[in-house]
Each structure stands twice: as C-alpha cells, then as structure tokens.
Design a protein around this motif. Structure first.
Motif, short mmCIF file in Angstrom:
data_model
loop_
_atom_site.label_atom_id
_atom_site.label_comp_id
_atom_site.label_asym_id
_atom_site.label_seq_id
_atom_site.Cartn_x
_atom_site.Cartn_y
_atom_site.Cartn_z
N LYS A 112 0.23 7.84 -2.88
CA LYS A 112 -1.11 8.11 -2.38
C LYS A 112 -1.33 9.62 -2.38
CE LYS A 112 -3.79 7.87 1.92
NZ LYS A 112 -4.07 7.20 3.20
N CYS A 123 -8.98 7.63 3.44
CA CYS A 123 -9.37 6.34 2.87
C CYS A 123 -10.85 6.06 3.10
CB CYS A 123 -8.50 5.21 3.39
SG CYS A 123 -6.84 5.24 2.74
N THR A 159 0.84 -1.20 0.00
CA THR A 159 0.00 0.00 0.00
C THR A 159 0.87 1.24 0.00
OG1 THR A 159 -1.78 -1.13 1.16
CG2 THR A 159 -1.78 1.25 1.27
N ARG A 191 -10.56 -2.73 10.29
CA ARG A 191 -10.11 -4.04 10.78
C ARG A 191 -10.38 -4.22 12.27
NH1 ARG A 191 -4.54 -2.77 7.86
NH2 ARG A 191 -5.13 -0.83 8.84
N CYS A 208 -4.64 -4.55 3.56
CA CYS A 208 -3.94 -3.30 3.27
C CYS A 208 -2.48 -3.44 3.66
CB CYS A 208 -4.57 -2.15 4.04
SG CYS A 208 -3.82 -0.56 3.61
N ASP A 248 -0.63 -1.18 4.70
CA ASP A 248 -0.39 -0.38 5.89
C ASP A 248 -1.12 -1.04 7.06
OD1 ASP A 248 -0.40 1.48 7.96
OD2 ASP A 248 -0.36 3.16 6.58
N CYS A 283 -11.14 3.63 8.47
CA CYS A 283 -10.96 3.65 7.01
C CYS A 283 -11.54 2.44 6.28
CB CYS A 283 -9.48 3.73 6.73
SG CYS A 283 -8.61 2.27 7.34
N LEU A 284 -11.26 2.41 4.97
CA LEU A 284 -11.65 1.30 4.11
C LEU A 284 -11.17 -0.05 4.62
CD1 LEU A 284 -10.99 2.78 0.59
CD2 LEU A 284 -13.07 1.61 1.28
N SER A 285 -10.12 -0.05 5.42
CA SER A 285 -9.70 -1.30 6.05
C SER A 285 -10.14 -1.24 7.51
CB SER A 285 -8.20 -1.49 5.93
OG SER A 285 -7.84 -1.53 4.57
N GLY A 289 -6.32 2.40 10.90
CA GLY A 289 -5.42 2.99 9.93
C GLY A 289 -5.19 4.44 10.25
N GLY A 290 -4.08 4.86 9.83
CA GLY A 290 -4.02 6.19 9.42
C GLY A 290 -3.53 7.30 10.27
N GLY A 333 -6.67 1.42 -0.03
CA GLY A 333 -6.36 0.20 0.69
C GLY A 333 -6.30 -1.06 -0.16
S1 SF4 Z 1 -7.06 1.71 4.04
FE1 SF4 Z 1 -6.70 2.37 6.16
S2 SF4 Z 1 -4.85 1.29 6.80
FE2 SF4 Z 1 -4.93 1.23 4.56
S3 SF4 Z 1 -3.75 3.04 3.88
FE3 SF4 Z 1 -5.90 3.65 4.06
S4 SF4 Z 1 -6.07 4.54 6.13
FE4 SF4 Z 1 -4.20 3.30 6.06
#
Ligand code: SF4
Lengths: 226, 320
Positions: free
Chosen positions: A112, B186, A86, B278, B64, B66, B274-276, B149-150, A138
C-alpha cells in the motif's frame, strides 16, 4: 464516468522474467498468477536480524513479496480459511527492504502507498524489482477471490497470525497498479506533482495557525513520508 | 428486562454485517462520486471498490482485509434494564467481538502497544472500546458497532478564536492533503470534524461525526450545515481522488459536531472514515424484538442539548 481512458490490463507471473517486467508502465493494471508470500516487519526481523532460515526457496518458488496480513483462520484440522486480503503501508519497511531484496531475490513488492523514487532508484532498480500497489486500498474481498489456495503458513507460532509468512497460490489475483518502473519512476510522486500545481488555489482564503508546531513545513510538495 | 443472550447473539450478527455489508448511504455516495470522477486512475479505483463491495456480499467475506479497530457504542433508553447489568453487557460485547474474529473471519488487529501481544481475537486491554449514551424514555438498547480503519486520516490541533474559519479551513485542507497523498486515508471518506470541547472530547466529537452520522445528514444548526456543504466542496476541489491519484473524489460527505470549549480556545479534530465505512446498528426492545439498521441516529436533540435541565420536546413546544 465521463470519457476516461481505461488503463491497460496485464497478467503477470509471480516469478516474472526481466522482459515481462520491462514491459510494465506506471499505472498499468496487473493480475498475478503463481505463488506469493507475505512478509512484513516480523518476517524481516526474523530473517535478517535473527538470521533464521527462510522456510521456502526464494526466489525460485516466488519472487513476489506482499506487505499484508490476511483476514484468515487456521482451523483445528490445520486447514486454512482465508477471507479478505488487504495490503499494509510499505514505507515503514524501507529499513529492511534493501537487504531483503538482495537476499530473497524478490522482483515484485506488493503493498500500500508505494515507496519514494529514491528507494526505487537506490535498491529496487539495482535488484531488478518493481512495486505494485493494491487498489483502493480496501479491495480485500476482490483480492481474496484471487487466492486459489493457502499453501502454508510459516512462523505462525513465532510471529502470530498477522505477522506470519503466508504462502498463497494466486489465480488472476488483482487488481494491482504498477507504481514503479525499471527506471525507478514513482507513480504516486508523478500524481502528487500534478496535484501540487493546483494546491495554492485551493488554499486561497485560508490562514496558517496562530500557534505553530515545531518543525512544521509549509512546502506543499513535501512527500511527508520521506 | 433485555436478555443477555439476545444481546450477545445480536452483537454477533452486527459484527458480521459491519464487516461484510457496506452501508447503503455510503454506497450511494460513492456511486455518485464514481459518476462524476474523470481522473482515469481514480475512476478505475472507484469501480474496483464498487465491485469489491459486491464481491464481499456475494461471498460473505470481509470487504477489507484490515479489520480496523472494532468498537461499540451502546445507547440505552432511560427505562432499559439489562439482564446481569452493565458488567454482563460488556462481557457479551467482548465475547461477540472475539467470536466474530474467528467466525467471519476478521484479521486479529489488536495488540499490546509495547509487547505486541496478540490474543488473535481483537480483544485486549481497552479493546474493543465501549462507549455509552442515554436517551430519555424507552425500554430499548441500541448496539452500534463501528470498525474504523486506519492509522491515517486523523489529526488534532489547538486553534484559537483568532484563527477563525480561515484557520479551520487550513487545518482541514492540511489534514486531507497530508493523509490523502498516496491514498493513505483510503479516501474518498466520510470526514468528521470535531470543534471545541477539550482535547479528548474534541477527538470524540470528530470521530463520532465521521462514524455515527450518515452521508447526506446535516447538522441542525443551519450555519454549521452550510459549512458542512462548503467543506465537502472544498475537499473535492483539491484535485486529488482515490489513492491520491489526480481526481475529484476525496470527500463523500463532511459532518461537523461541536461542543462548548474553553473561552480562549477553538479545538479542532479531523477524522476520515475510510472506503470501508463499516457500521451496523440494532435496536433490541425489552419484548425481544430486534430491528437492524445502518444509521446510528446517535446525535439526537438530547445528545446535543445546551440547557441545564432536559425538557422533553413536547414541553418545549408548549413553553415556546
Ligand atoms: S479501507 Fe479502511 S480498513 Fe481497509 S485498509 Fe483502508 S483504511 Fe484500513
């Protein structure tokens, strides 16, 4: 999904010709083939500020700089296992990119969030480079599938796994979105401008905070990162 | 007595599940968003995300690259006893985090803020965070891992009673637009809002609202539940979708949690999961049974209690 037009899909080499780059339009979807390397603040500092020798032939081996640190491990036998991939936000690297593009001959910067059109016009266009954004952002597992092999990991001892220079062989790796073109136009700014037209309506019925923050802006077209 | 080996083993499974399997409630929410999205680029992004979740599960690889910041929420029934006590528990969670970093693999994300020291295992000073909650009765322990995330999508502001709902809406929109541009947050995300408390607890409430409640869940206070609906709508009417492209999917759901605050203030925090998104949960019973789920069920009546003493709900009904 309503009646949306699908964006164009294009396969591109990581050592692309100027003609192939000139073909790209904002919003095109790109899949990459060839060698790609990761470089972010650690690599930039080491190569540009500490003037260390770059451990691969650039740009003949690869003209694709990925702003990324993969989820990966180096096994005891020295082989690599790579899971998800990513990108990380690129605007933080603006400080090093002009010199890096010149020195490395990179034609594709992948990351990104993109850069500003000012960045594109002032040093992407003169170096014949364009910006590709990852999707989502993601989509790590999909991008991971596009990695055929990890060819090398440079500077792992010096910089650690996350900042090391990973050299990756891509096989239809993607999707990526074309976020700048050879005139230096910026996809995200184009979208932001369209969205900004509507914002005053969304903000109706709200009020600014009683206590202001010093230096706060009320300009809703502000790019925030610039 | 709950065995410490079982705790460590279960924690390891949870790390793996959180990183790889998108929770069903969020997936349903995103599929719903993909159906109504009509921005061409936004639609493409949502489809790619749906494929990504599938790829992650099929290949058993992280969704992801990340890792975000893996953290733990531990909830204990009042009668639960852990072999080795809380110190052994914390060691087991730190071990599971480190092992999963190498095992899944996950990207080692955690470094020292100044020296950037990286242990390559997502463990360090204060990392992973471990937070606790308790419930009356029960000989079980709930382990919840969240890999949030993030760097983007979270903000805090001290508002005042005079700012009112209009001020709350303003800060909500400001946060969404600021971090939504270029898709830094995200999105589409589960948005958590914390209202009240103190600055620190306000942040905690908002983060838990984002990470420990599921899509479709509503606050038991009907007026707050209405606000949650309204804010979801409002976020999706900005005109911005995934990656900050023109679209209408910004918010998969909006969850609000409140805490009593200073009489002069109205603290507010906004958090984007975010989209992940988790999270993974397991309940370990004292007889060794382990039940996995994705709903943390954190905000029980006990967690949201207002009174001095806690009376069990049955007593409550009798006295009412
Ligand atoms: S989806 Fe979430 S964990 Fe993945 S880069 Fe985006 S913010 Fe970060």
């Amino acid at each position: 999904m309503g009646n949306t037009a699908m964006p164009r899909e294009i396969r591109l080499s990581t050592t692309p010709t100027p003609e192939a780059l000139a073909e790209l339009r904002l919003g095109d979807i790109v899949y990459l083939d060839g060698l790609m390397y990761t470089a972010r603040e650690g690599v930039y500092k080491r190569a540009l500020e500490e003037k260390a020798n770059i451990p691969m032939e650039l740009p003949s081996e690869s003209a694709a700089n990925f702003h990324c640190s993969p989820a990966a491990r180096i096994n005891a036998d020295g082989s690599f296992d790579l899971g998800a991939v990513t990108a990380t936000a690129s605007f933080r690297f603006a400080k090093w990119l002009p010199e890096w593009l010149e020195k490395s001959g990179a034609k594709l910067v992948i990351g990104k969030g993109g850069m500003s059109s000012k960045d594109y016009k002032s040093y992407f266009v003169p170096n014949g480079a364009i910006y590709l954004s990852t999707v989502g952002y993601g989509t790590g597992a999909l991008l991971g599938r596009g990695v055929e092999n990890v060819e090398a990991v440079h500077w792992n001892d010096e910089l650690g796994l996350a900042q090391a220079m990973w050299v990756i062989r891509c096989n239809r790796m993607g999707p990526f979105i074309v976020a700048s073109d050879n005139e230096g136009n910026c996809l995200f700014e184009r979208e932001n401008a369209k969205i900004a037209e509507n914002l005053h309506r969304v903000y109706e019925g709200t009020r600014p905070a009683t206590l202001k923050r010093y230096g706060e802006t009320d300009d809703r077209s502000d790019e925030v990162i610039g | 007595m709950i065995s410490i080996d079982l705790i460590e083993k279960t924690a390891g499974v949870l790390m793996d599940k959180a990183a790889i399997e998108i929770p069903q409630d969020y997936l349903d929410g995103l599929e719903g968003a993909a159906e109504v999205e009509d921005g061409d680029l936004s639609s493409f992004v949502l489809q790619a995300m749906l494929e990504n979740y599938k790829a992650a599960k099929e290949d058993r690889r992280a969704m992801c690259g990340d890792t975000g910041c893996p953290r733990w929420y531990v909830k204990m029934g009042n009668d639960a006893r852990i072999e080795g006590g809380p110190v052994a528990l914390e060691a087991a969670l730190r071990r599971a985090t480190a092992d999963a970093t190498n095992g899944v693999p996950l990207r080692p994300n955690r470094v020292h803020p100044l020296w950037r020291t990286d242990h390559n295992n997502n463990v360090g000073i204060g990392a992973p965070e471990i937070e606790y909650g308790f419930e009356p009765g029960g000989e079980w322990i709930d382990l919840i891992t969240v890999h949030k995330g993030g760097l983007f999508g979270t903000d805090y502001r001290m508002l005042f009673p005079s700012d009112g709902i209009e001020g709350i809406k303003r800060f909500y929109l400001d946060s969404l637009v600021a971090f939504g541009k270029r898709g830094l947050a995200c999105q589409p995300a589960i948005i958590g809002i914390g209202l009240g408390g103190s600055k620190d607890t306000c942040m905690v409430l908002g983060k838990r609202a984002a990470c420990l409640r599921t899509v479709g869940d509503r606050n038991p206070d009907p007026k707050i539940a209405e606000l949650e609906d309204e804010f979801k709508e409002l976020g999706n009417s900005i005109g911005m979708g995934a990656m900050g492209f023109v679209g209408k999917s910004m918010v998969i759901d909006c969850n609000i949690e409140v805490g009593y605050c200073h009489t002069g203030g109205m603290q507010m925090s906004v958090h984007a999961f975010c989209l992940s998104s988790r999270r993974a949960v397991a309940r370990i019973h004292s007889d060794g049974r382990v039940e996995y789920r994705t709903d943390p069920e954190w905000f029980t009546p006990y967690q949201r209690r207002e009174t001095v003493e806690w009376e069990t709900p049955q007593c409550h009904e009798k006295s009412a």
